[in-house]
Design a protein around this motif. Sequence first.
Motif, PDB file in Angstrom:
ATOM      1  N   GLY A  94     -22.346 -33.203 -43.976  1.00  0.00           N
ATOM      2  CA  GLY A  94     -23.588 -32.557 -43.573  1.00  0.00           C
ATOM      3  C   GLY A  94     -24.263 -33.308 -42.439  1.00  0.00           C
ATOM      4  N   GLU A  95     -25.493 -32.945 -42.187  1.00  0.00           N
ATOM      5  CA  GLU A  95     -26.254 -33.610 -41.138  1.00  0.00           C
ATOM      6  C   GLU A  95     -27.719 -33.671 -41.561  1.00  0.00           C
ATOM      7  N   GLU A  96     -28.455 -34.528 -40.896  1.00  0.00           N
ATOM      8  CA  GLU A  96     -29.855 -34.725 -41.247  1.00  0.00           C
ATOM      9  C   GLU A  96     -30.701 -33.548 -40.766  1.00  0.00           C
ATOM     10  N   ARG A  97     -31.535 -33.056 -41.677  1.00  0.00           N
ATOM     11  CA  ARG A  97     -32.435 -31.953 -41.343  1.00  0.00           C
ATOM     12  C   ARG A  97     -33.573 -32.494 -40.476  1.00  0.00           C
ATOM     13  N   GLU A  98     -33.912 -31.752 -39.455  1.00  0.00           N
ATOM     14  CA  GLU A  98     -35.048 -32.123 -38.620  1.00  0.00           C
ATOM     15  C   GLU A  98     -36.302 -31.580 -39.280  1.00  0.00           C
ATOM     16  N   ASP A  99     -37.263 -32.470 -39.556  1.00  0.00           N
ATOM     17  CA  ASP A  99     -38.474 -32.076 -40.263  1.00  0.00           C
ATOM     18  C   ASP A  99     -39.384 -31.182 -39.449  1.00  0.00           C
ATOM     19  N   GLU A 100     -39.527 -31.460 -38.185  1.00  0.00           N
ATOM     20  CA  GLU A 100     -40.439 -30.688 -37.364  1.00  0.00           C
ATOM     21  C   GLU A 100     -39.671 -29.638 -36.575  1.00  0.00           C
ATOM     22  N   LYS A 101     -40.246 -28.453 -36.535  1.00  0.00           N
ATOM     23  CA  LYS A 101     -39.578 -27.432 -35.728  1.00  0.00           C
ATOM     24  C   LYS A 101     -39.839 -27.727 -34.254  1.00  0.00           C
ATOM     25  N   ALA A 149     -31.605 -18.526 -39.251  1.00  0.00           N
ATOM     26  CA  ALA A 149     -32.488 -17.642 -38.495  1.00  0.00           C
ATOM     27  C   ALA A 149     -33.902 -18.182 -38.297  1.00  0.00           C
ATOM     28  N   CYS A 150     -34.378 -19.051 -39.183  1.00  0.00           N
ATOM     29  CA  CYS A 150     -35.787 -19.459 -39.181  1.00  0.00           C
ATOM     30  C   CYS A 150     -35.962 -20.904 -38.730  1.00  0.00           C
ATOM     31  N   CYS A 151     -36.849 -21.128 -37.795  1.00  0.00           N
ATOM     32  CA  CYS A 151     -37.119 -22.474 -37.289  1.00  0.00           C
ATOM     33  C   CYS A 151     -37.559 -23.409 -38.407  1.00  0.00           C
ATOM     34  N   VAL A 152     -38.390 -22.926 -39.306  1.00  0.00           N
ATOM     35  CA  VAL A 152     -38.917 -23.762 -40.370  1.00  0.00           C
ATOM     36  C   VAL A 152     -37.802 -24.269 -41.305  1.00  0.00           C
ATOM     37  N   CYS A 153     -36.683 -23.582 -41.345  1.00  0.00           N
ATOM     38  CA  CYS A 153     -35.553 -23.982 -42.182  1.00  0.00           C
ATOM     39  C   CYS A 153     -34.474 -24.730 -41.395  1.00  0.00           C
ATOM     40  N   GLY A 154     -34.757 -25.041 -40.147  1.00  0.00           N
ATOM     41  CA  GLY A 154     -33.790 -25.772 -39.333  1.00  0.00           C
ATOM     42  C   GLY A 154     -32.920 -24.884 -38.472  1.00  0.00           C
ATOM     43  N   GLY A 155     -33.171 -23.583 -38.502  1.00  0.00           N
ATOM     44  CA  GLY A 155     -32.392 -22.652 -37.683  1.00  0.00           C
ATOM     45  C   GLY A 155     -33.210 -22.158 -36.514  1.00  0.00           C
ATOM     46  N   GLY A 156     -33.138 -20.872 -36.255  1.00  0.00           N
ATOM     47  CA  GLY A 156     -33.852 -20.292 -35.127  1.00  0.00           C
ATOM     48  C   GLY A 156     -33.061 -20.408 -33.847  1.00  0.00           C
ATOM     49  N   VAL A 157     -33.647 -19.950 -32.780  1.00  0.00           N
ATOM     50  CA  VAL A 157     -32.993 -20.012 -31.472  1.00  0.00           C
ATOM     51  C   VAL A 157     -33.938 -20.652 -30.479  1.00  0.00           C
ATOM     52  N   THR A 158     -33.395 -21.213 -29.454  1.00  0.00           N
ATOM     53  CA  THR A 158     -34.205 -21.771 -28.384  1.00  0.00           C
ATOM     54  C   THR A 158     -34.056 -20.872 -27.175  1.00  0.00           C
ATOM     55  N   PRO A 159     -35.030 -20.861 -26.297  1.00  0.00           N
ATOM     56  CA  PRO A 159     -34.952 -19.982 -25.121  1.00  0.00           C
ATOM     57  C   PRO A 159     -33.680 -20.180 -24.309  1.00  0.00           C
ATOM     58  N   GLU A 160     -33.131 -21.406 -24.270  1.00  0.00           N
ATOM     59  CA  GLU A 160     -31.906 -21.646 -23.493  1.00  0.00           C
ATOM     60  C   GLU A 160     -30.737 -20.824 -24.014  1.00  0.00           C
ATOM     61  N   GLU A 161     -30.734 -20.539 -25.342  1.00  0.00           N
ATOM     62  CA  GLU A 161     -29.623 -19.781 -25.918  1.00  0.00           C
ATOM     63  C   GLU A 161     -29.604 -18.334 -25.425  1.00  0.00           C
ATOM     64  N   TRP A 162     -30.739 -17.820 -24.950  1.00  0.00           N
ATOM     65  CA  TRP A 162     -30.835 -16.444 -24.500  1.00  0.00           C
ATOM     66  C   TRP A 162     -30.506 -16.286 -23.022  1.00  0.00           C
ATOM     67  N   LYS A 163     -30.389 -17.407 -22.313  1.00  0.00           N
ATOM     68  CA  LYS A 163     -30.117 -17.348 -20.870  1.00  0.00           C
ATOM     69  C   LYS A 163     -28.678 -17.038 -20.586  1.00  0.00           C
TER      70      LYS A 163
END
Length: 163
Positions: A94-101, A149-163
């Motif tokens: 596994g990997e360490e979860r980032e606490d802050e989105k 899918a959700c930033c609060v859970c360690g997922g989500g997308v960043t604007p760079e991924e949409w470029k």
Amino acid sequence: MKLLAFAALALTLLVATDAQQKQCKKVDIDDDCVDKTRDGGGLWYDASGPASENGDLPDCDWYGAYWDRCQRDGMQHKHFGMTACEACCVCGGGEEREDEKPDDCEDASGWYVQPSSTKYKCSWFADDDERCDRHGKVEGEDDLNANEACCVCGGGVTPEEWK
């Protein structure tokens, strides 16, 4: 002849010791650990194929369901570039979860999970610190779960991924 037998025994012990070093074992999951996902998102599962007649795939939950699966199979069935020993918190990976989105993180547009008649969006996961841990792996819209899918859970997308 005795020298040959001794050499064979020494070689056997050396190989057995090397094999033991490559094993992993089931461990208590650290709160900061999150299972790795495959490139492009999605849950990791091993390459051995379905683990049951229902077609369930041997993912990190499968490895954690029985005490010796990590030790017995954790270094086998590499898939998506990882074994269970590398991908799964329960096997010591596994990997360490980032606490802050991150400031530039955005929840996946239109995503929700609907385990019953109610739809739950990322905002529902943000309302309770334990929801990501308890329900983050439930698959929802677009074959994504909240951990993806959700930033609060360690997922989500960043604007760079949409470029």
